[in-house]
Design an enzyme around this catalytic site. Structure first.
Site, PDB file in Angstrom:
ATOM      1  CD  GLU A  26       0.354   6.222  -2.967  1.00  0.00           C
ATOM      2  OE1 GLU A  26       1.313   6.522  -3.646  1.00  0.00           O
ATOM      3  OE2 GLU A  26      -0.286   4.756  -2.787  1.00  0.00           O
ATOM      4  CE  LYS A  76       0.346   2.270 -14.355  1.00  0.00           C
ATOM      5  NZ  LYS A  76       0.642   3.312 -13.556  1.00  0.00           N
ATOM      6  CG  ASP A 135      -1.599   8.643  -5.390  1.00  0.00           C
ATOM      7  OD1 ASP A 135      -0.825   8.763  -6.247  1.00  0.00           O
ATOM      8  OD2 ASP A 135      -1.766   8.360  -4.298  1.00  0.00           O
ATOM      9  N   GLY A 136      -1.804   8.227  -8.765  1.00  0.00           N
ATOM     10  CA  GLY A 136      -1.540   7.349  -9.666  1.00  0.00           C
ATOM     11  C   GLY A 136      -2.134   5.988  -9.297  1.00  0.00           C
ATOM     12  N   GLY A 169       0.338   1.138  -4.430  1.00  0.00           N
ATOM     13  CA  GLY A 169       1.473   0.589  -3.467  1.00  0.00           C
ATOM     14  C   GLY A 169       2.706   0.114  -4.202  1.00  0.00           C
ATOM     15  N   GLY A 207       4.713   8.529  -7.239  1.00  0.00           N
ATOM     16  CA  GLY A 207       4.762   7.762  -8.382  1.00  0.00           C
ATOM     17  C   GLY A 207       5.107   8.785  -9.646  1.00  0.00           C
ATOM     18  CB  SER A 208       6.525   7.774 -12.738  1.00  0.00           C
ATOM     19  OG  SER A 208       5.539   6.654 -13.049  1.00  0.00           O
ATOM     20  CB  THR A 209       1.218   9.125 -13.328  1.00  0.00           C
ATOM     21  OG1 THR A 209       1.645   7.730 -13.678  1.00  0.00           O
ATOM     22  CG2 THR A 209       0.279   9.712 -14.327  1.00  0.00           C
TER      23      THR A 209
HETATM   24  O1  LIG Z   1       0.774   3.672  -5.576  1.00  0.00           O
HETATM   25  C1  LIG Z   1       1.723   4.326  -5.963  1.00  0.00           C
HETATM   26  C2  LIG Z   1       2.889   4.401  -5.169  1.00  0.00           C
HETATM   27  O2  LIG Z   1       2.843   3.694  -3.902  1.00  0.00           O
HETATM   28  C3  LIG Z   1       1.649   4.806  -7.464  1.00  0.00           C
HETATM   29  O3  LIG Z   1       0.665   5.884  -7.389  1.00  0.00           O
HETATM   30  C4  LIG Z   1       1.451   3.634  -8.110  1.00  0.00           C
HETATM   31  O4  LIG Z   1       2.619   2.855  -7.811  1.00  0.00           O
HETATM   32  C5  LIG Z   1       1.589   4.225  -9.647  1.00  0.00           C
HETATM   33  O5  LIG Z   1       2.795   4.675 -10.080  1.00  0.00           O
HETATM   34  P1  LIG Z   1       3.226   5.139 -11.485  1.00  0.00           P
HETATM   35  O6  LIG Z   1       2.433   6.420 -11.686  1.00  0.00           O
HETATM   36  O7  LIG Z   1       4.671   5.490 -11.247  1.00  0.00           O
HETATM   37  O8  LIG Z   1       2.895   4.085 -12.487  1.00  0.00           O
END
Ligand SMILES: O=C(CO)[C@H](O)[C@H](O)COP(=O)(O)O
Length: 415
Positions: free
Chosen positions: A256, A274, A234-235, A248, A176-178
């Protein structure tokens, strides 16, 4: 005029760390929460307060002026920068325990509040006023997007600082972007700090991130039998009061979950959007479910039967015609449900959360979804957390939220 992110001081914090500025040793407990800390950045010799130091170090007028004795204001948790205050035109809905009707509010529950602390890496009265007066109409979209990026990066640097210990050798990296900022924060520690570490990805994107940062990559199936990752970052798409997650949104949920449950500690990193009292209040796209393509029609039937509102196979457009295909050759179904209850909601006796009328608790729904034939994995991370389970926990031990006012809120798991 300086941009909001530069006023919030994101780049200065990152630059300050690499330029040898350190956090003030005189972090002090706040009156609002016993565990809440307010920290300032100072020169090594301790002579200057944060913004003065940063302005001097980088010659950035945007770093602002500050008197050496200025201390950050202490925000009232629940007032500053709650999701919904800033960007959600419709505030999250949470089932009220008292009335049994749906009530609008943004507050964390007392138990979640007790497990939450706020860190102010860099914070001034002006920043605070800006964050409080901000509304979705007040900030241009471009500035909002930058604010979100700033928040992600702040959370990532704080999470890495708190949870990546020098002696660790095996680290999980999510998608993800984070997570981009997590890898950036790890790489910023320098080759000497990360040389002995091996990084385990959750899919093609994080594989690329690890390699591009010059870190050592290893597939999770090469983790020796019986071994665990020291930590995984993880994000998340949404995090509730009890640290249950929806994941997801980037279609990487299966790997993940494998990586998160392989770690002694799973740490979630996110921005303020979030943070949500109940899953499904702000993340309206639905719970991502990874399915065998040939089973998709039957899974959709079952999802509708148990109360999902308009579940759909995720389309690949605009990048790909037809369904999205995951790193594992599967499809994703997004299944929206009425916001998911927690055990404490059921205690009032108002809602059982056993699926009657499509109302579920997180655990009851997750237990049902994972058993549907053709479902490979679900994007609900639930059950016990790393403090409660010796191994295999899906829930994080802590979730870091970059807030719109430049602080980082940390919600930790109950033991
Ligand atoms: O679960 C994920 C990918 O499958 C990501 O961790 C989730 O979607 C958050 O993404 P972002 O950091 O871009 O908001």
């Amino acid at each position: 005029m300086s941009s909001l992110p530069s006023l919030l001081g994101l780049r200065p914090i990152v630059e300050a760390q690499s330029a040898g500025l350190t956090k003030s040793p005189d972090c002090f407990p706040s009156g609002h929460l016993s565990s809440m800390l307010t920290c300032r950045y100072v020169h090594r010799n301790g002579a200057l307060a944060c913004k003065t130091a940063l302005a001097k170090a980088y010659g950035r007028a945007s770093a602002g002026r500050a008197s050496p004795n200025r201390t950050a204001p202490r925000p009232h948790l629940g007032v500053l920068a709650r999701p919904g205050k800033l960007f959600f035109p419709h505030p999250p809905l949470v089932q009220s325990k008292q009335g049994g009707s749906w009530a609008r509010h943004h507050q964390l529950s007392p138990s979640a509040l007790a497990r939450t602390r706020t860190i102010h890496p860099l914070h001034t009265a002006k920043d605070s006023r800006m964050a409080m007066s901000t509304s979705e109409s007040a900030i241009p979209a471009e500035e909002q997007a930058r604010l979100v990026e700033t928040s992600k990066r702040l959370a990532a640097y704080q999470a890495v600082k708190d949870h990546l210990l020098p002696e660790y050798t095996r680290v999980g990296i999510g998608s993800g972007s984070t997570v981009i900022y997590v890898v950036e924060a790890i790489a910023a520690l320098g080759a000497a700090a990360t040389r002995a570490m091996t990084f385990y990805p959750t899919g093609a994107q994080s594989e690329e991130l690890i390699e591009a940062a010059g870190l050592t990559l290893q597939a999770i199936n090469k983790l020796p039998a019986g071994a665990q990752l020291d930590v995984a970052f993880d994000g998340a798409d949404e995090v509730d009061d009890d640290l249950n997650l929806i994941k997801g949104g980037g279609a990487c949920l299966w790997q993940e979950k494998i990586v998160a449950t392989s770690a002694k500690q799973f740490v979630c990193v996110a921005d303020f959007r979030k943070l949500s009292p109940r899953l499904g209040t702000s993340w309206k796209k639905g719970i991502p479910i990874e399915v065998l393509p040939m089973a998709a029609p039957r899974v959709l039937d079952e999802l509708k039967r148990i109360g999902s509102h308009n579940p759909r196979v995720r389309p690949g457009l605009p990048g790909k015609a037809g369904a999205i295909v995951t790193d594992n050759g599967m499809w994703i179904i997004d299944a929206p449900f009425t916001p998911l209850l927690l055990p404490k909601d059921g205690e009032s006796g108002i809602q059982a959360g056993n699926g009657d009328n499509g109302v579920w608790t997180v655990d009851a729904l997750a237990d049902h979804l994972i058993k549907i034939p053709g479902v490979a994995e679900i994007g609900l991370f639930y059950g016990s957390n790393g403090l409660q389970a010796a191994s295999g926990a899906q829930k994080p031990v802590a979730a870091y939220f970059g807030m719109a006012d430049g602080s980082v809120e940390v919600m930790t798991a109950a033991s």
